[in-house]
Design an enzyme around this catalytic site. Sequence first.
Site, PDB file in Angstrom:
ATOM      1  CG  LEU A   1       7.166   1.250  -0.777  1.00 28.04           C
ATOM      2  CD1 LEU A   1       7.892   0.901  -2.077  1.00 28.04           C
ATOM      3  CD2 LEU A   1       6.207   0.131  -0.383  1.00 28.04           C
TER       4      LEU A   1
ATOM      5  CD  GLN B   1      -6.081  -3.705   2.413  1.00 26.66           C
ATOM      6  OE1 GLN B   1      -5.967  -4.210   1.307  1.00 26.66           O
ATOM      7  NE2 GLN B   1      -5.127  -3.821   3.337  1.00 26.66           N
TER       8      GLN B   1
ATOM      9  CG  MET C   1      -1.894  -1.206   1.157  1.00 21.61           C
ATOM     10  SD  MET C   1      -3.424  -0.936   2.043  1.00 21.61           S
ATOM     11  CE  MET C   1      -2.809  -0.722   3.698  1.00 21.61           C
TER      12      MET C   1
ATOM     13  CG  HIS D   1       6.955  -2.064   2.327  1.00 28.47           C
ATOM     14  ND1 HIS D   1       6.786  -0.935   3.093  1.00 28.47           N
ATOM     15  CD2 HIS D   1       5.740  -2.655   2.282  1.00 28.47           C
ATOM     16  CE1 HIS D   1       5.518  -0.842   3.471  1.00 28.47           C
ATOM     17  NE2 HIS D   1       4.870  -1.874   3.017  1.00 28.47           N
TER      18      HIS D   1
ATOM     19  CB  SER E   1       2.828   2.452   6.205  1.00 32.51           C
ATOM     20  OG  SER E   1       3.447   1.584   5.283  1.00 32.51           O
ATOM     21  NE  ARG E   2      -2.579   0.568   9.755  1.00 31.11           N
ATOM     22  CZ  ARG E   2      -3.708   1.140   9.344  1.00 31.11           C
ATOM     23  NH1 ARG E   2      -4.058   2.306   9.829  1.00 31.11           N
ATOM     24  NH2 ARG E   2      -4.489   0.541   8.470  1.00 31.11           N
TER      25      ARG E   2
ATOM     26  CD  GLN F   1       4.701 -15.001  10.378  1.00 28.91           C
ATOM     27  OE1 GLN F   1       4.725 -15.694   9.367  1.00 28.91           O
ATOM     28  NE2 GLN F   1       3.817 -15.170  11.353  1.00 28.91           N
ATOM     29  CE  LYS F   2       3.444  -4.541  11.486  1.00 28.12           C
ATOM     30  NZ  LYS F   2       2.086  -4.351  11.034  1.00 28.12           N
TER      31      LYS F   2
END
Length: 283
Positions: A36, A64, A33, A40, A189-190, A151-152
Amino acid sequence: MAPAGVLRIVRTRGELREALADAPRPVGLVPTMGWLHDGHRTLIHRARDENATTVVSIFVNPRQFGDPADLAKYPRSEARDVALCTEEGVDLIFAPSVEEVYPPGFDTTVKVGAVAEPLEGAARPGHFDGVATVVAILFDLVGADHAYFGQKDAQQLLVIRRMALDLALPTEVIAHPTVREPDGLAMSSRNVHLSPEERAGASVIHRALEAARLLHRRGERSAEALRGEMRRVLAEEPLAKPEYVSVADMITLRELDTVTGPALLSMAVQFGATRLIDNEPIE
Ligand code: AMP
């Protein structure tokens, strides 16, 4: 395809198919999304290592997001993302508009069953329908041999594996371990939304997961004891507002009473207006 080493950006389904028609195989896809970061980057790096052509998709998928405010504030910078992809030798970026992915009249949803229901599925109704639908479209458009996921987002990985298996999609789903900041916080990213105090406090998430992992390694098999340990460590950080703390079966994601096989420790924790998730698999 553009010559090797030259990054091309395409925005339509048609351009994407055309660009990939004669691309050297195998083709690796990293769906993102955008905004990056080094998490990523490691997925992209791995895709580059394992494929002749690397495609990164950048699409903030409205389907989503349950909360329009969450979608509106999701960080975006194509210039920044293109710079990272250039550094990593990506061949092709697919950066479509919402209308390109979901043209007028679009009315199909891919819905995965039981594994999509608990945890993030329960906390974010419709979230995994949105994820599965867009990933199915991307898999079909790119026709990738390999697709890379972190896996995050452990439940997302299970949902996509289930979908790929059930729908006999030819793309192989490959998981990559979680990449963390030096203090253990999973890159996301958050994280950009965290205040300096919240950012410092957020390292408690990984400490809580590690504490439970250690307890399990020392022989604790009661899932409730492991949940209790995670809650205990989280409670040491006043800015952390836990939403859920889970010890679940690694395959079904059903909550466990007793840990007898591979399991997933996971949690969602709110820091101010930012919701963070993380997990740790245990054997
Ligand atoms: P996103 O852009 O957040 O949708 O993430 C795109 C892909 O990168 C997903 O497969 C994520 O699981 C993965 N990813 C995000 N953060 C990390 C991280 N810290 N470590 C490994 N993979 C990650």
